[in-house]
Structures are given as structure tokens and as C-alpha cells.
Motif scaffolding. Structure first.
Motif, PDB file in Angstrom:
ATOM      1  N   LEU A 147      26.700 -58.971 -41.133  1.00  0.00           N
ATOM      2  CA  LEU A 147      26.180 -58.674 -39.799  1.00  0.00           C
ATOM      3  C   LEU A 147      26.004 -59.961 -38.992  1.00  0.00           C
ATOM      4  N   ILE A 148      25.415 -60.971 -39.625  1.00  0.00           N
ATOM      5  CA  ILE A 148      25.215 -62.258 -38.952  1.00  0.00           C
ATOM      6  C   ILE A 148      26.549 -62.924 -38.651  1.00  0.00           C
ATOM      7  N   ASN A 149      27.495 -62.800 -39.586  1.00  0.00           N
ATOM      8  CA  ASN A 149      28.816 -63.395 -39.374  1.00  0.00           C
ATOM      9  C   ASN A 149      29.535 -62.744 -38.199  1.00  0.00           C
ATOM     10  N   CYS A 150      29.352 -61.453 -38.022  1.00  0.00           N
ATOM     11  CA  CYS A 150      29.938 -60.766 -36.863  1.00  0.00           C
ATOM     12  C   CYS A 150      29.388 -61.354 -35.563  1.00  0.00           C
ATOM     13  N   LEU A 151      28.099 -61.656 -35.536  1.00  0.00           N
ATOM     14  CA  LEU A 151      27.486 -62.257 -34.348  1.00  0.00           C
ATOM     15  C   LEU A 151      28.045 -63.659 -34.107  1.00  0.00           C
ATOM     16  N   ILE A 152      28.218 -64.410 -35.188  1.00  0.00           N
ATOM     17  CA  ILE A 152      28.762 -65.766 -35.070  1.00  0.00           C
ATOM     18  C   ILE A 152      30.196 -65.731 -34.538  1.00  0.00           C
ATOM     19  N   ILE A 153      30.998 -64.811 -35.051  1.00  0.00           N
ATOM     20  CA  ILE A 153      32.384 -64.693 -34.590  1.00  0.00           C
ATOM     21  C   ILE A 153      32.428 -64.273 -33.121  1.00  0.00           C
ATOM     22  N   GLY A 154      31.530 -63.385 -32.745  1.00  0.00           N
ATOM     23  CA  GLY A 154      31.429 -62.990 -31.338  1.00  0.00           C
ATOM     24  C   GLY A 154      31.128 -64.188 -30.450  1.00  0.00           C
TER      25      GLY A 154
ATOM     26  N   TYR B  55      42.221 -66.696 -29.592  1.00  0.00           N
ATOM     27  CA  TYR B  55      41.299 -65.648 -29.148  1.00  0.00           C
ATOM     28  C   TYR B  55      41.563 -64.358 -29.927  1.00  0.00           C
ATOM     29  N   PHE B  56      42.828 -63.930 -29.972  1.00  0.00           N
ATOM     30  CA  PHE B  56      43.160 -62.687 -30.662  1.00  0.00           C
ATOM     31  C   PHE B  56      43.044 -62.828 -32.177  1.00  0.00           C
ATOM     32  N   PHE B  57      43.264 -64.032 -32.684  1.00  0.00           N
ATOM     33  CA  PHE B  57      43.050 -64.275 -34.115  1.00  0.00           C
ATOM     34  C   PHE B  57      41.596 -63.991 -34.483  1.00  0.00           C
ATOM     35  N   PHE B  58      40.663 -64.487 -33.664  1.00  0.00           N
ATOM     36  CA  PHE B  58      39.249 -64.277 -33.975  1.00  0.00           C
ATOM     37  C   PHE B  58      38.794 -62.852 -33.660  1.00  0.00           C
ATOM     38  N   VAL B  59      39.426 -62.208 -32.693  1.00  0.00           N
ATOM     39  CA  VAL B  59      39.133 -60.786 -32.479  1.00  0.00           C
ATOM     40  C   VAL B  59      39.530 -60.004 -33.727  1.00  0.00           C
TER      41      VAL B  59
ATOM     42  N   PHE C  17      36.664 -69.999 -28.150  1.00  0.00           N
ATOM     43  CA  PHE C  17      38.063 -69.590 -28.019  1.00  0.00           C
ATOM     44  C   PHE C  17      38.217 -68.414 -27.049  1.00  0.00           C
ATOM     45  N   PRO C  18      37.819 -68.593 -25.782  1.00  0.00           N
ATOM     46  CA  PRO C  18      37.962 -67.502 -24.808  1.00  0.00           C
ATOM     47  C   PRO C  18      39.433 -67.224 -24.503  1.00  0.00           C
ATOM     48  N   LEU C  19      39.699 -66.046 -23.995  1.00  0.00           N
ATOM     49  CA  LEU C  19      41.061 -65.591 -23.749  1.00  0.00           C
ATOM     50  C   LEU C  19      41.837 -66.498 -22.801  1.00  0.00           C
ATOM     51  N   ASP C  20      41.156 -67.063 -21.806  1.00  0.00           N
ATOM     52  CA  ASP C  20      41.858 -67.848 -20.786  1.00  0.00           C
ATOM     53  C   ASP C  20      42.208 -69.272 -21.228  1.00  0.00           C
ATOM     54  N   GLN C  21      41.844 -69.653 -22.461  1.00  0.00           N
ATOM     55  CA  GLN C  21      42.159 -71.002 -22.930  1.00  0.00           C
ATOM     56  C   GLN C  21      43.311 -70.999 -23.938  1.00  0.00           C
ATOM     57  N   ILE C  22      43.090 -70.396 -25.095  1.00  0.00           N
ATOM     58  CA  ILE C  22      44.143 -70.338 -26.126  1.00  0.00           C
ATOM     59  C   ILE C  22      44.229 -68.884 -26.606  1.00  0.00           C
TER      60      ILE C  22
ATOM     61  N   LYS D  60      37.101 -78.393 -30.392  1.00  0.00           N
ATOM     62  CA  LYS D  60      37.257 -77.058 -30.975  1.00  0.00           C
ATOM     63  C   LYS D  60      36.986 -77.086 -32.481  1.00  0.00           C
ATOM     64  N   LEU D  61      37.523 -78.097 -33.167  1.00  0.00           N
ATOM     65  CA  LEU D  61      37.350 -78.181 -34.618  1.00  0.00           C
ATOM     66  C   LEU D  61      35.894 -78.438 -34.998  1.00  0.00           C
ATOM     67  N   ILE D  62      35.220 -79.291 -34.236  1.00  0.00           N
ATOM     68  CA  ILE D  62      33.811 -79.581 -34.528  1.00  0.00           C
ATOM     69  C   ILE D  62      32.952 -78.348 -34.269  1.00  0.00           C
ATOM     70  N   SER D  63      33.193 -77.685 -33.133  1.00  0.00           N
ATOM     71  CA  SER D  63      32.423 -76.475 -32.805  1.00  0.00           C
ATOM     72  C   SER D  63      32.628 -75.395 -33.861  1.00  0.00           C
ATOM     73  N   LEU D  64      33.881 -75.223 -34.281  1.00  0.00           N
ATOM     74  CA  LEU D  64      34.189 -74.219 -35.299  1.00  0.00           C
ATOM     75  C   LEU D  64      33.537 -74.568 -36.626  1.00  0.00           C
ATOM     76  N   SER D  65      33.566 -75.848 -36.998  1.00  0.00           N
ATOM     77  CA  SER D  65      32.957 -76.279 -38.269  1.00  0.00           C
ATOM     78  C   SER D  65      31.466 -75.989 -38.291  1.00  0.00           C
ATOM     79  N   ILE D  66      30.819 -76.236 -37.165  1.00  0.00           N
ATOM     80  CA  ILE D  66      29.373 -76.004 -37.080  1.00  0.00           C
ATOM     81  C   ILE D  66      29.052 -74.523 -37.150  1.00  0.00           C
ATOM     82  N   LEU D  67      29.778 -73.724 -36.349  1.00  0.00           N
ATOM     83  CA  LEU D  67      29.444 -72.309 -36.240  1.00  0.00           C
ATOM     84  C   LEU D  67      29.953 -71.461 -37.412  1.00  0.00           C
TER      85      LEU D  67
END
Length: 207
Positions: free
Chosen positions: A88-95, A111-115, A102-107, A47-54
């Protein structure tokens, strides 16, 4: 180095160290380390590596691309015109983060923090299109601060030290942006409001 130059260096450093692209990583790292939930170590690292990259590496690459194309001049996005494409690009990245990392069914908490972050970014984008420059720094620190408070309530844990530190960071960043004349007090207050409000509204879905 004179005292005046040293103070200016510290002020600039605060804006850089607590840059908006770094704050989500700080919040997620805090959650994964402090949460009483059992989360396997390999998932934490993934999760930390994926988040750092994106959320850090990709926005930096996008910034240099936009700078090359003449769409932006500074990493601090000093004008509302410079803000539109990065936001605009950051909104796409967060999406993408919400859907894949961070899908809803995992943590659910993350999920709601990023929403909440997505809502704040969309709101800031609308303000930028309307030619109003809300403080992105205060949006980021305010959102993280509110998430820390919600974390403490949700898990009934004492993180008063972390909350005090976040309050100091938020105040220091606001003072830094004022000292650098990057924002007016109104822009800082509205930025803080944009950061806190979505997190506060979404509490009802996971608190």
C-alpha cells in the motif's frame, strides 16, 4: 565454506541483489544511458538521485518502521499479511514518482513504465488481501524485462546482450525463489504475468 553453503549463499544473494526495490532504478539507469534522446546530464543525475531516495531509501525506512511496529518480520515479506502495508505504501510512493519525478510531459516512456509498475503493485496488493502470495521478485523482473523489449522496439536499437542478460536474471531469480522455498511455481508464474501484462497493455500509448 562448504560447496553446499556457498551455493545457498549465491541463491540468497540473487534474491537480495535483484530485490524488487532495486529493479526500477536498474531500468531507469538503463533508459537514461541508452536512450538516443538527448537528456542533459544534470537531469539524469537528478532523476537517479530522486528515484534512489523514493524507491530504495524510503521503502527501507518504512520497512524498519513496520518491523518496529510488529507489522512485518522479514524484508522478503514471507506472508500475505506482511505484504499489505508495504504494498500500500509502495503504491503511494510510485504515485509520487509518477507525479513529481517522471511526469508524462517529460519522459513519456518512463511515465508509462511507472504507471505499469503501479498497476502491478495494486494487483499484487489485491492478491495479498485475497491471501494469495504472488512473487514480487518476478513482478519486478518481468516488468523490467518487458520494458527492455519495448525500448528496443521503440528506438529500433540492438540491445540483444541486455535482453539476454535480463532473461538470465529473470530465470536465476525464479530459480532462487524456488530453491529457497519462498514461492511455488504457480506463485512465480502469476507474479511474472502481473509484472509483464501492464507493461504490455500500456505499449499502445507510447510505442
Amino acid at each position: 565454506m562448504t560447496l553446499g553453503k556457498f551455493n545457498k549463499y549465491i541463491i540468497k544473494s540473487l534474491s537480495f541483489v535483484f530485490h524488487p526495490v532495486i529493479m526500477p532504478l536498474l531500468a531507469v539507469h538503463f533508459y537514461l544511458k541508452k536512450s538516443p534522446r538527448f537528456i542533459p546530464e544534470e537531469i539524469v543525475y537528478a532523476k537517479l538521485i530522486s528515484l534512489s531516495i523514493l524507491s530504495i531509501a524510503l521503502p527501507i525506512l518504512v520497512y524498519f518502521l513496520l518491523k518496529t511496529l510488529g507489522k512485518t518480520e522479514s524484508i522478503y515479506l514471507k506472508t500475505t499479511k506482511e505484504r499489505v502495508y508495504p504494498l500500500l505504501i509502495n503504491c503511494l510512493i510510485i504515485g509520487l514518482l509518477i507525479l513529481r519525478v517522471f511526469p508524462l510531459d517529460q519522459i513519456p516512456e518512463l511515465y508509462f513504465f511507472f504507471v505499469g509498475i503501479l498497476i502491478s503493485n495494486i494487483t499484487c496488493l489485491i492478491f495479498a488481501i485475497a491471501k494469495f502470495k504472488a512473487s514480487i521478485h518476478l513482478i519486478a523482473t518481468g516488468g523490467v524485462f518487458m520494458f527492455f523489449i519495448a525500448f528496443a522496439i521503440h528506438f529500433s536499437v540492438n540491445i540483444n546482450g541486455s535482453l539476454a542478460l535480463m532473461a538470465i536474471i529473470t530465470g536465476a531469480v525464479a530459480s532462487s525463489r524456488l530453491s529457497l522455498k519462498a514461492h511455488t511455481p504457480k506463485e512465480l508464474i502469476i507474479g511474472l504475468f502481473i509484472g509483464i501484462t501492464p507493461q504490455l497493455i500500456l505499449l499502445q500509448y507510447w510505442l
